[in-house]
Design an enzyme around this catalytic site. Structure first.
Site, PDB file in Angstrom:
ATOM      1  N   TYR A  28       0.825  -1.215   0.000  1.00  0.00           N
ATOM      2  CA  TYR A  28       0.000   0.000   0.000  1.00  0.00           C
ATOM      3  C   TYR A  28       0.856   1.262   0.000  1.00  0.00           C
ATOM      4  O   TYR A  28       0.669   2.157   0.824  1.00  0.00           O
ATOM      5  CB  TYR A  28      -0.968  -0.009   1.197  1.00  0.00           C
ATOM      6  N   TYR A 155     -13.673  -3.924   4.603  1.00  0.00           N
ATOM      7  CA  TYR A 155     -12.371  -4.323   4.053  1.00  0.00           C
ATOM      8  C   TYR A 155     -12.072  -5.724   4.556  1.00  0.00           C
ATOM      9  O   TYR A 155     -12.159  -5.985   5.760  1.00  0.00           O
ATOM     10  CB  TYR A 155     -11.259  -3.359   4.493  1.00  0.00           C
ATOM     11  N   ASP A 259     -15.851 -11.615   9.851  1.00  0.00           N
ATOM     12  CA  ASP A 259     -14.434 -11.349   9.664  1.00  0.00           C
ATOM     13  C   ASP A 259     -13.929 -10.673  10.941  1.00  0.00           C
ATOM     14  O   ASP A 259     -14.067  -9.461  11.108  1.00  0.00           O
ATOM     15  CB  ASP A 259     -14.236 -10.458   8.433  1.00  0.00           C
ATOM     16  N   LYS A 288      -4.215 -11.509  12.557  1.00  0.00           N
ATOM     17  CA  LYS A 288      -3.627 -10.377  13.288  1.00  0.00           C
ATOM     18  C   LYS A 288      -3.237 -10.723  14.720  1.00  0.00           C
ATOM     19  O   LYS A 288      -2.139 -11.204  14.960  1.00  0.00           O
ATOM     20  CB  LYS A 288      -4.577  -9.173  13.227  1.00  0.00           C
TER      21      LYS A 288
HETATM   22  C1  LIG Z   1     -11.141  -7.008   8.845  1.00  0.00           C
HETATM   23  C2  LIG Z   1      -9.963  -7.410   8.021  1.00  0.00           C
HETATM   24  N1  LIG Z   1     -10.026  -8.537   7.296  1.00  0.00           N
HETATM   25  C3  LIG Z   1      -8.984  -8.955   6.560  1.00  0.00           C
HETATM   26  C4  LIG Z   1      -7.817  -8.229   6.510  1.00  0.00           C
HETATM   27  C5  LIG Z   1      -6.681  -8.713   5.683  1.00  0.00           C
HETATM   28  O1  LIG Z   1      -5.655  -9.159   6.508  1.00  0.00           O
HETATM   29  P1  LIG Z   1      -4.166  -9.322   5.969  1.00  0.00           P
HETATM   30  O2  LIG Z   1      -3.671  -7.942   5.692  1.00  0.00           O
HETATM   31  O3  LIG Z   1      -3.449  -9.984   7.093  1.00  0.00           O
HETATM   32  O4  LIG Z   1      -4.221 -10.155   4.748  1.00  0.00           O
HETATM   33  C6  LIG Z   1      -7.710  -7.052   7.241  1.00  0.00           C
HETATM   34  C7  LIG Z   1      -6.485  -6.254   7.206  1.00  0.00           C
HETATM   35  O5  LIG Z   1      -6.396  -5.166   7.675  1.00  0.00           O
HETATM   36  C8  LIG Z   1      -8.816  -6.627   8.025  1.00  0.00           C
HETATM   37  O6  LIG Z   1      -8.779  -5.507   8.740  1.00  0.00           O
END
Ligand SMILES: Cc1ncc(COP(=O)(O)O)c(C=O)c1O
Length: 449
Positions: A28, A155, A259, A288
């Protein structure tokens, strides 16, 4: 000695920057305008230290990953122990203690029959797996359901499926022709003092109701970041909305994916955000904070009854999906150590204290004419300023640079400033961060950034 031996040894910050400039493509990042990044030499607790020993408070937990703090001795020890024993083994046809114990621990922590864990590498692949599980579960039941439902601003990562359900996030316009079929419904974001939230929720629910009425036979699943959209700018919703939305999906026989990549492991004040609304999805995505921010690991956890749909006597019915590092023992051992710390260090109680501190700042923020929609949930504090909501708006870049120069890792998203510190942060460190955060806003307002 060979020409690469330096990569392990002590290098000057200038040498590292020169190599970075020549060879690295950052995530990014527009390399045409990006300024030189600080070289981080080490980290401890809530602090990062650059090559000159300058301290930077990690107020966004290194993209929301770091939970108990950097370089935690117990996690370090677990990692070293595991490295001495078994660093990796392919996970098709083999198994090992760290993975099965982590799967059991997650099943115990999650509600109902969320008992079956598919390990992947990061948030995007956890979501990608969830989408494929949902889609294939219908295929196995003799149905083709090509449509997914997502919420405005959501996202979910940047692989193709994850990007598709995050299509409204402003990030991925360039890839729209590659995306799968996704319907987007409004997301009723709320904040302190919001007097129109019920109206907004009613609008979102009626849009969802209409979509389900017309298309439920085509919809494989609905995906949402429960309680808080992360990358959209920490947009929070009420538990009552989540509850009604899940009930609606259930009534239409549409699978629900939560998610919890960003919201999991305490971020919202509960171990998992779903606990706020006391609802259970069919699939939950975790990453995370899973390893305390140490290692790339993710888990897609599904209900037993969904897993059973994949059982049979031929491979056609199975899930043709997996990665080289699925269930990596080092990452699983680290995740187990991190989970153990929640109990040992009474982490959830500390998150409650962090939230109480955030609430005192909320009043200060709410009194400012340049602050809109102040909000907090668990360890997260956010507010909006200005109208430029572009991901890397001019003001967001200026603020980010000023905060960094003044010892804080804060990365505003468009017109949203937010804090999401590691849970080990002290009250003194928080006070320092609040004061500097507000000074940055003062400077932005007076044009002296
Ligand atoms: C809610 C959510 N799902 C999925 C992702 C994607 O995770 P990654 O960057 O570890 O692929 C993120 C990343 O910020 C996120 O905030």
């Amino acid at each position: 000695m060979n020409e690469h031996s330096n990569l392990q040894g002590s290098q000057s910050a200038e040498e590292i920057i020169a190599l970075d400039k020549r060879h690295v493509w950052h995530p990014y990042t527009q390399h045409g305008v990006e300024v030189e990044p600080p070289v981080i030499a080490r980290a401890k607790g809530a602090s990062l230290f650059d090559a000159d020993g300058r301290e930077i408070l990690d107020m966004i937990s290194s993209w929301w990953t770091c939970t108990h703090g950097h370089a935690h001795p117990k996690i370090n020890a677990a990692l070293a122990r595991q490295a001495d024993t078994l660093e990796h083994i392919m996970f098709a046809g083999f198994t090992h203690a760290p993975a099965v114990n982590l799967a059991k621990a997650l099943s115990d922590l999650l509600p109902d029959d969320l008992n079956r864990v598919f390990f992947t590498d990061d948030g995007s692949t956890a979501v990608e797996t969830a989408i494929k599980v949902a889609y294939k579960s219908w295929v196995n039941r003799g149905q083709t359901r090509r449509t997914l439902v997502a919420f405005d601003g959501g996202y979910h990562g940047d692989t193709l499926g994850a990007m598709s359900v995050g299509r409204s996030s402003q990030m991925f316009g360039a890839f729209k022709d590659l995306m799968c079929d996704v319907r987007v419904v409004p997301y009723p974001a709320t904040f302190e003092g919001d007097d129109a939230v019920e109206e907004r929720e009613a609008g979102a629910l009626s849009a969802l109701e209409a979509l389900l009425a017309d298309h439920k036979q085509d919809i494989a699943a609905l995906i949402i970041e429960p309680m808080m959209q992360g990358a959209a700018g920490l947009r929070m919703c009420r538990p009552s909305f989540l509850k009604r939305m899940v009930a609606m999906a259930r009534a239409a026989n549409v699978l629900v994916i939560f998610d919890e990549v960003a919201t999991g492991f305490g971020r919202t004040g509960k171990l998992f955000a779903m606990e706020h609304a006391d609802v259970t999805p069919d699939i939950v995505c975790l990453s995370k904070g899973l390893t305390g921010g140490y290692m790339a690991l993710a888990a897609t956890v599904v209900r037993d009854r969904l897993f059973d749909i994949f059982l049979g006597h031929d491979f056609d019915r199975a899930l043709p999906h997996g990665h080289s590092f699925t269930g990596n023992p080092l990452a699983c051992a680290v995740a187990l150590a991190s989970l153990g710390l929640f109990e040992e260090e009474q982490t959830m109680a500390r998150i409650t204290q962090i939230n109480a501190r955030h609430r005192t700042v909320l009043d200060v923020l709410a009194a400012r004419p340049d602050v809109m929609r102040p909000r907090t949930l668990g360890s997260a504090l956010a507010f909006d300023f200005g109208n430029d909501t572009q991901y890397q708006s001019d003001a967001s870049l200026k603020l980010r640079a000023w905060y960094l120069a003044n010892g804080l890792n804060i990365r505003p998203i468009g017109s949203t400033v937010y804090l999401m510190p590691p849970y080990c942060i002290t009250d003194d460190e928080l006070a320092r961060a609040y004061a500097t955060m507000i000074e940055g806003m003062d400077r932005l307002a007076s044009g002296s950034l």
